[in-house]
Design a protein around this motif. Structure first.
Motif, PDB file in Angstrom:
ATOM      1  N   ASP A 174      13.065  11.154  -0.738  1.00 49.78           N
ATOM      2  CA  ASP A 174      14.992  11.185  -0.922  1.00 49.78           C
ATOM      3  C   ASP A 174      15.067   9.648  -0.384  1.00 49.78           C
ATOM      4  N   GLU A 175      16.292   9.489  -0.205  1.00 49.15           N
ATOM      5  CA  GLU A 175      16.809   8.086  -0.343  1.00 49.15           C
ATOM      6  C   GLU A 175      16.632   7.541   1.310  1.00 49.15           C
ATOM      7  N   THR A 176      16.472   8.634   2.269  1.00 52.42           N
ATOM      8  CA  THR A 176      16.106   8.005   3.625  1.00 52.42           C
ATOM      9  C   THR A 176      15.090   7.410   3.858  1.00 52.42           C
ATOM     10  N   VAL A 177      14.084   7.250   3.022  1.00 52.15           N
ATOM     11  CA  VAL A 177      12.649   6.839   3.414  1.00 52.15           C
ATOM     12  C   VAL A 177      12.887   5.245   3.064  1.00 52.15           C
ATOM     13  N   ASP A 178      12.653   4.397   4.156  1.00 49.81           N
ATOM     14  CA  ASP A 178      12.527   3.160   3.976  1.00 49.81           C
ATOM     15  C   ASP A 178      11.377   2.358   4.286  1.00 49.81           C
TER      16      ASP A 178
ATOM     17  N   VAL B  79      10.565  14.822   0.345  1.00 47.23           N
ATOM     18  CA  VAL B  79      10.098  14.251   1.745  1.00 47.23           C
ATOM     19  C   VAL B  79      10.983  13.107   2.224  1.00 47.23           C
ATOM     20  N   GLY B  80      11.182  13.306   3.578  1.00 47.75           N
ATOM     21  CA  GLY B  80      12.286  12.369   4.045  1.00 47.75           C
ATOM     22  C   GLY B  80      11.832  11.377   5.063  1.00 47.75           C
TER      23      GLY B  80
ATOM     24  N   VAL C 134       0.975  -1.129   0.039  1.00 51.63           N
ATOM     25  CA  VAL C 134       0.089   0.119  -0.100  1.00 51.63           C
ATOM     26  C   VAL C 134       0.936   0.991  -0.005  1.00 51.63           C
ATOM     27  N   PHE C 135       2.060   1.290   0.601  1.00 54.91           N
ATOM     28  CA  PHE C 135       2.856   2.383   0.833  1.00 54.91           C
ATOM     29  C   PHE C 135       3.293   2.654  -0.633  1.00 54.91           C
TER      30      PHE C 135
END
Ligand code: ADP
Ligand code: ZN
Length: 675
Positions: A382-386, A421-422, A371-372
């Motif tokens: 950005d690349e921080t999003v896990d 968005v981080g 869903v995410f």
């Protein structure tokens, strides 16, 4: 909305209902006009028709002030005010500002001659005018136009009323269904937009197939289902799934809520149901989606006198009739959504109506990741999003909640003037949705903070130390929304729950109050929420789940809200009460015991909380040591990962084997050639 439905609809046949409506306006207009004219030419009022003789008599008597002669020989004369009584007699009280009489002269010349003569004889001292009787126009202007204006205004008002809410005085009986047509401006929703829900998707796949190729099923003599019920909590994507079915099959989609049928006036609901199915038949094959069908579909009461609802029942009856009425080949499929099947009327669930139920549950860990995936698509991250972390941080969230998190994160990032968005924006968004806005301004004294910290540390310690309690994610004493402090847990998304698990959870929930009691020596109001949850849970265990020693294997669950008799006796009620009390007390004592045994750890934890305000699972682990039990979600994740790794290994092996084979073959060919 009515206007919506007729959009792009060029077939005049389908516009017919519009005319019905305008007939009503015309009817009203004509009635009013007739009344006006009747009044105008009629008995009394300010005018009177007289014979030419009479007219001559009035002129000679000096009653007349002014005469207008027309070219069709008709004559209009204004009567002097002081002579009104003589001319109008009994009607004179009703005469207005300009009392007039009408008559027909033999010719214009004779009228002129007559008036000349009377002037000379001094009987008449007024003016004479001659006008053209082309005055249909002015008559129209003065007599008809005001009515057209009034009617137009009337129509405008009722349009305005129907425009907004879809109601309006002339539209009460119309269905409020919203139509999503294939050629409409709405973006088409397909299965790609629905994440997770693999089981439900598979079930509705069949409906899509039928809508696409109805012949394939009916040729074999099969009957097509008329409806399916989507069952699940709000926000899990039931509407989305129904829309996707329509999108995949490329058919129109009618959407409305059960409450749209319900109105104060009796009979309106039933007429709306009729109207809905009339519209749907015109558009067939199509999908009709009724959200929250329980608003109309609740079980009909046995005793109508005891608060039965006639209007809702007649609406439900109409719905049942319509569902039986259309043949199974008509191409209308009704999808309805509810999160409470148990309150629905049994007649709705009978074969040939909503006989299939498709469960749409809250997404589990892996589904949340999907869903995410869907909702992160339009967001610049950005690349921080896990995504893994986000999915783990959002247990119990529905699809709609996750959509909300993504949107909120974007808003938070924008507020801080960021380009992307981080990770932290997402975590803040999760916190905000769980607990409301952080209230840094809410002033708490040192003593209050200590009390909150001890309470929250109580929950945290016990949930860490008990095998089946929900593992902790984080604890905070920053007030949020209405709560003063909070502990976040990762709810184990279990398929079934054992008695031990329930007891452990209750013990952890009581840990807050127990810690206050033990370490502060006074209890506070902060535990009310906890107590409410525990009491409900204990009641459920005793009365519904048959989990207490005194009342084993008995379920007193009763979904019939119209029954006034409790399903158990007075004596049993007392027994239930005492069992609930016993269970809660036992867990409270257990919580106190655990806290006493670990008072050093608890103390450290509450001091850390006062100092840092927010602490995470790692901090708790540092104090109490690693939990010896793996949480269920960890196990599932591991299993998934392992199976994925296994698959990769297998694929690699296959690849290697293939390569080896190819090499051997090539070798053999080489040998052949060289021979
Ligand atoms: P329901 O009808 O079950 O209350 P909706 O279908 O109206 O829920 O869902 C509301 C919103 O939540 C959807 O528009 C969508 O953005 C999001 N949503 C819910 N479930 C999912 C899902 N499985 N996949 C993607 N988005 C979802
Ligand atoms: Zn608490």
């Amino acid at each position: 909305m009515e206007t919506n439905n007729n959009q792009g609809n060029k077939d005049p046949k389908k516009l017919r209902p519009r005319f019905n409506l305008s007939w009503l306006y015309w009817g009203i207009g004509l009635t009013l006009l007739t009344l006006w004219f009747a009044n105008e030419s009629g008995m009394g009022g300010s005018t009177k028709k007289v014979s030419y003789d009479e007219f001559q008599k009035y002129v000679r008597s000096g009653y007349i002030e002014q005469v207008v002669g027309y070219d069709d020989n008709s004559v209009e004369a204004t009567v002097k005010r002081e002579s009104v009584a003589q001319v109008f007699g009994a009607d004179s009280t009703r005469v207005g500002q300009s009392p007039m009489i009408f008559t027909e002269a033999p010719s214009r010349e004779s009228l002129g001659d007559f008036l000349e003569k009377e002037k000379e004889a001094n009987a008449y001292d007024g003016t004479i005018e001659y006008e053209k009787k082309g005055n249909w126009f002015s008559m129209f202007l003065w007599q008809v136009l005001p009515f057209i204006f009034i009617i137009g205004f009337f129509m405008f008002i009722s349009r305005r009323m129907s425009g907004g809410a879809g109601g309006g005085i002339f539209n009460v009986g119309k269905s409020k269904a919203q139509l999503f047509d294939k050629d409409g401006s709405h973006a088409r929703v397909t299965f790609k937009d629905v994440a997770g829900l693999a089981g439900a998707k598979q079930e509705v796949e069949e409906i899509v197939e039928f809508l696409k190729h109805p012949g394939r099923y009916t040729e074999l003599g099969g009957k097509i289902p008329k409806g399916a019920l989507l069952v699940g909590p709000p926000g899990t994507g039931k509407t989305l799934l129904a829309k996707a079915v329509a999108g995949e099959a490329d058919v129109p989609f009618f959407s409305l809520a059960g409450s749209d049928f319900v109105e104060m006036f009796v009979g309106v609901g039933a007429s709306r149901v009729r109207d809905l199915f009339r519209q749907a038949k015109e558009k067939a094959p199509c999908i009709v989606f009724i959200d929250e069908i329980d608003a109309v579909g609740r079980a009909r009461s046995k005793a109508a006198a005891m608060g039965g609802n006639d209007e809702r029942e007649s609406t439900l009856n109409q719905l049942l009739t319509e569902m039986d009425g259309f043949g199974s080949n008509s191409g209308i499929i009704i999808l309805a959504a509810t999160n409470r099947v148990d309150v629905l009327d049994k007649a709705l669930l009978r074969a040939g109506r909503f006989d299939r139920q498709i469960h749409v549950d809250l997404p589990d860990l892996n589904e949340r990741k999907e869903v995410f995936g869907v909702h992160l698509r339009p967001i610049k991250i950005d690349e921080t999003v896990d995504v893994d972390l986000l999915a783990r941080q959002t247990p119990g969230f529905s699809g709609a909640d996750i959509a909300n998190v993504c949107n909120e994160a974007a808003l938070i990032a924008a507020r801080h003037g960021k380009k992307f968005v981080g990770k932290q924006d997402f975590l803040n968004a999760v916190d905000r949705i769980v607990g409301g806005l952080e209230k840094k301004t809410k002033i708490t004294t040192e003593a209050e903070r200590r009390s909150i910290a001890i309470h929250e540390a109580g929950h945290a310690s016990i949930s860490w130390l008990l095998e089946h309690a929900n593992p902790l994610i984080k604890v905070t004493i920053v007030p949020r929304g209405r709560a003063l402090g909070a502990a976040w847990y990762l709810p184990e998304e279990r398929q079934i729950t054992t008695k031990e698990q329930m007891l452990d959870e209750m013990c952890a929930t009581l840990g807050g109050r127990a810690a206050e009691d033990l370490f502060l020596g006074r209890i506070s109001t902060g535990a009310m929420n906890d107590l409410e949850r525990v009491t409900k849970q204990a009641f459920g265990m005793v009365a519904y789940l048959g989990m207490s020693e005194a009342l084993p294997n008995l379920c007193y669950y009763d979904n019939n809200e119209y029954s006034y008799r409790s399903p158990y006796s007075e004596k049993t009620a007392e027994l239930i009460d005492s069992e609930v009390k016993r269970i809660v007390n036992e867990q409270y004592e257990r919580a106190k015991k655990i806290l006493l045994e670990n008072s050093a750890g608890h103390n450290k934890l509450s001091n850390l909380l006062i100092e840092k305000e927010v602490i995470f699972a790692e901090d708790v682990e540092n104090i109490f040591g690693k939990r010896p039990w793996a949480s269920r979600s960890e196990e599932i994740m591991k299993a998934k990962q392992q199976s994925a790794e296994l698959k990769q290994l297998e694929q690699k092996e296959e690849q290697l084997a293939e390569e080896a084979e190819r090499e051997v073959r090539e070798h053999a060919e080489d040998n052949e050639e060289s021979k």
